[in-house]
Design a protein around this motif. Structure first.
Motif, short mmCIF file in Angstrom:
data_model
loop_
_atom_site.label_atom_id
_atom_site.label_comp_id
_atom_site.label_asym_id
_atom_site.label_seq_id
_atom_site.Cartn_x
_atom_site.Cartn_y
_atom_site.Cartn_z
N SER A 236 52.82 130.26 73.75
CA SER A 236 53.97 131.17 73.63
C SER A 236 54.34 131.79 74.97
O SER A 236 55.49 132.21 75.16
N ASP A 237 53.40 131.85 75.91
CA ASP A 237 53.66 132.44 77.23
C ASP A 237 53.88 131.38 78.30
O ASP A 237 53.63 131.63 79.48
N ALA A 238 54.35 130.22 77.92
CA ALA A 238 54.54 129.14 78.89
C ALA A 238 55.85 129.28 79.64
O ALA A 238 56.83 129.82 79.14
N ASP A 239 55.86 128.75 80.87
CA ASP A 239 57.10 128.54 81.61
C ASP A 239 57.73 127.27 81.03
O ASP A 239 57.16 126.18 81.15
N LEU A 240 58.91 127.40 80.42
CA LEU A 240 59.47 126.28 79.67
C LEU A 240 59.91 125.13 80.57
O LEU A 240 59.82 123.96 80.18
N ASN A 241 60.40 125.43 81.76
CA ASN A 241 60.75 124.35 82.68
C ASN A 241 59.51 123.57 83.11
O ASN A 241 59.53 122.33 83.17
N MET A 242 58.45 124.31 83.41
CA MET A 242 57.19 123.65 83.75
C MET A 242 56.69 122.82 82.58
O MET A 242 56.25 121.67 82.75
N ILE A 246 55.91 118.75 82.59
CA ILE A 246 54.56 118.24 82.33
C ILE A 246 54.55 117.32 81.12
O ILE A 246 53.93 116.24 81.15
N VAL A 247 55.25 117.70 80.06
CA VAL A 247 55.28 116.88 78.85
C VAL A 247 55.91 115.52 79.14
O VAL A 247 55.39 114.47 78.74
N VAL A 248 57.03 115.53 79.86
CA VAL A 248 57.71 114.26 80.18
C VAL A 248 56.80 113.37 81.02
O VAL A 248 56.67 112.17 80.78
N ASN A 249 56.12 113.96 82.01
CA ASN A 249 55.21 113.17 82.85
C ASN A 249 54.03 112.64 82.05
O ASN A 249 53.68 111.46 82.15
N ASN A 348 51.19 131.03 80.94
CA ASN A 348 51.04 131.99 82.02
C ASN A 348 50.12 133.13 81.61
O ASN A 348 49.99 134.13 82.33
N ASN A 349 49.48 132.97 80.45
CA ASN A 349 48.57 133.99 79.93
C ASN A 349 47.15 133.61 80.35
O ASN A 349 46.59 132.61 79.87
N TYR A 350 46.56 134.40 81.23
CA TYR A 350 45.24 134.07 81.76
C TYR A 350 44.18 134.02 80.66
O TYR A 350 43.35 133.10 80.63
N TYR A 366 42.78 120.94 81.14
CA TYR A 366 43.74 121.35 82.16
C TYR A 366 44.46 122.64 81.79
O TYR A 366 44.68 122.92 80.61
N VAL A 367 44.85 123.37 82.82
CA VAL A 367 45.78 124.48 82.67
C VAL A 367 46.99 124.18 83.55
O VAL A 367 46.86 123.96 84.75
N ASN A 368 48.15 124.10 82.93
CA ASN A 368 49.42 123.90 83.64
C ASN A 368 49.43 122.64 84.52
O ASN A 368 49.85 122.66 85.68
N ALA A 369 48.96 121.54 83.96
CA ALA A 369 49.00 120.26 84.66
C ALA A 369 48.99 119.13 83.65
O ALA A 369 48.54 119.28 82.51
N SER A 370 49.47 117.98 84.08
CA SER A 370 49.55 116.80 83.23
C SER A 370 48.18 116.16 83.01
O SER A 370 47.35 116.13 83.92
N THR A 371 47.97 115.63 81.82
CA THR A 371 46.73 114.92 81.52
C THR A 371 46.60 113.63 82.33
O THR A 371 45.52 113.05 82.41
N ARG A 372 47.69 113.18 82.92
CA ARG A 372 47.68 111.91 83.67
C ARG A 372 46.78 111.96 84.91
O ARG A 372 46.51 110.93 85.52
N PHE A 373 46.27 113.14 85.27
CA PHE A 373 45.41 113.24 86.44
C PHE A 373 43.96 112.87 86.16
O PHE A 373 43.15 112.83 87.09
#
Length: 418
Positions: A236-242, A246-249, A348-350, A366-373
């Motif tokens: 619920s506290d996500a940056d929607l653009n981010m 990430i989802v598309v990637n 963005n919620n720690y 992961y936090v705020n990164a694609s699983t592709r890594f």
């Protein structure tokens, strides 16, 4: 040809080479890897021609797009294989590394050091790059390797093996350091799985069917590299653009691999803001969306997701979506359907990020990164031999250290036990 005798002889040769490789110096191993890289680049035309034959056969037999993608080689992928060899050569040699040293009250000095596993058998499907990646990591870590790829990639694997094996021997590694089983009958795998006398560990790479078969039927110890039913949870506290990036990637950058996202979980408080636009974006990228009833309200003209969809590793441009009420529900969903591979939270919620990191049971979280890594190269390992989803003895992308075991070296001055 007697397949039993053929495979046993391959394993015997590899076992003999393992003894010599365990004492090979870093310089000779690196020289071999760099020579292998040079020859792969030089002879890429031979590899591409062999791969073209495999692709023609695969398409004729009706293989799906995900399979074709894993099988396909091009100049970029071949250069990437060569780069991986060079990267592994540049990495520190783990063999002989001191893990721990201590002194006992009786003055015994005990040192724990890294040593090779011995002879490693790699059983894999239509992934020609594994022939190079597995060989590089096994050789650098002082192990001999027995390669048995899928029949659909037999031409590609044979071409690659012939190139790198000749280069390695020419650079000073013993014959038998790399052995390749070029018969496609299933019997060869059945024999290999029982050769405890010569083979120290087996590592299967491929789909659930292959992995389960090896785990269930092998008497040789197995390191399980599992499938990836990976999730991205948008909090619920996500940056929607981010979140959208990430989802598309995670879904579309390369959908046919195990670290691609298969299920998207979205908190109910931001679902109406995120899903309509994200749905349009994904549809334009030819992603087939299957969602819960709430998702269907926000993204029109999509299929209702089934229990099977949430449990499936699609390896394709297909995505299951579910709107959840809370972080707890997201974590519960991952526990129910996940394969302990890679999971990500966008927030963005720690406090939420730390709960997700602590409570989600997966090899990579992961936090705020694609699983592709989740990849050996991306983790700095140069390459990987697979992504282990088990807990003994390795977990996550398996690099050089994961292909070693330990030896205790004890220094005394005449001590005897009373």
């Amino acid at each position: 040809m007697n397949i039993d005798d053929y495979v046993i002889e391959k394993a015997r040769r590899a076992s003999l080479a393992a003894r010599m490789l365990s004492n090979a110096g870093t310089e000779v191993k690196n020289r071999a890897l760099l020579s292998m890289a040079e020859k792969v680049k030089r002879d890429k035309g031979d590899i591409l021609r062999a791969n073209e034959a495999d692709l023609k056969n695969a398409k004729k037999s009706g293989k799906n797009n995900a399979f074709i993608d894993r099988l396909s080689l091009d100049e970029k992928r071949i250069n990437s294989m060569a780069d991986g060899l060079e990267k592994v050569a540049s990495l520190p040699d783990p063999i002989g590394e001191g893990i721990k040293m201590w002194k006992r009250p009786n003055d015994l000095h005990i040192e724990k050091v890294r040593v090779p596993l011995g002879t490693i058998g790699i059983i894999y499907e239509a992934r020609p790059n594994v022939t190079v990646d597995a060989s590089a990591l096994c050789l650098k870590s002082g192990n001999s390797v027995i390669l048995r790829g899928g029949k659909e990639a037999i031409n590609s694997n044979s071409a690659i093996y012939n190139i790198i094996n000749k280069a390695a021997i020419g650079a000073g590694l013993p014959e038998g350091s790399m052995e390749f089983i070029d018969v496609t009958e299933r019997k060869a795998v059945e024999v290999l799985m029982k050769l405890n006398r010569y083979v120290d560990v087996l590592i299967p790479r491929g789909g659930n069917g292959l992995i389960s078969s090896v785990v269930e039927n092998s008497t040789v110890p197995v390191i399980k590299t599992g499938s990836g039913n990976c999730h991205v949870y948008v909090d619920s506290d996500a940056d929607l653009n981010m979140a959208e990036d990430i989802v598309v990637n995670a879904k579309t950058q390369r959908p046919a691999v195990c670290n691609a996202m298969e299920t998207l979980l979205v908190h109910k408080d931001i679902a109406e803001k995120l899903l309509p636009h994200l749905g349009d974006t994904l549809k334009k990228l030819n992603v087939q969306i299957r969602g819960c009833s709430k998702t269907q309200e926000l993204i029109p003209n999509i299929k209702l997701a089934t229990e099977e969809d949430y449990a499936k590793e699609f390896l394709d441009l297909i995505l299951a979506v579910k709107v959840v009420d809370s972080l707890d529900e997201a974590i519960d969903h991952i526990y129910k359907y996940g394969t302990k591979h890679s999971e990500s939270i966008i927030t963005n919620n720690y406090a939420s990020s730390q709960r997700f990191l602590r409570e989600v049971d997966a090899a990579a979280v992961y936090v705020n990164a694609s699983t592709r890594f989740t990849d050996g190269g991306e983790f700095g390992f140069g390459a990987e031999i697979g992504i282990s989803t088990q807990k003994l003895h390795a977990r996550g992308p398996m690099g050089l250290s994961e292909l070693t075991t330990a030896k205790y070296m004890i220094y005394g001055e005449g001590q005897i036990r009373e």
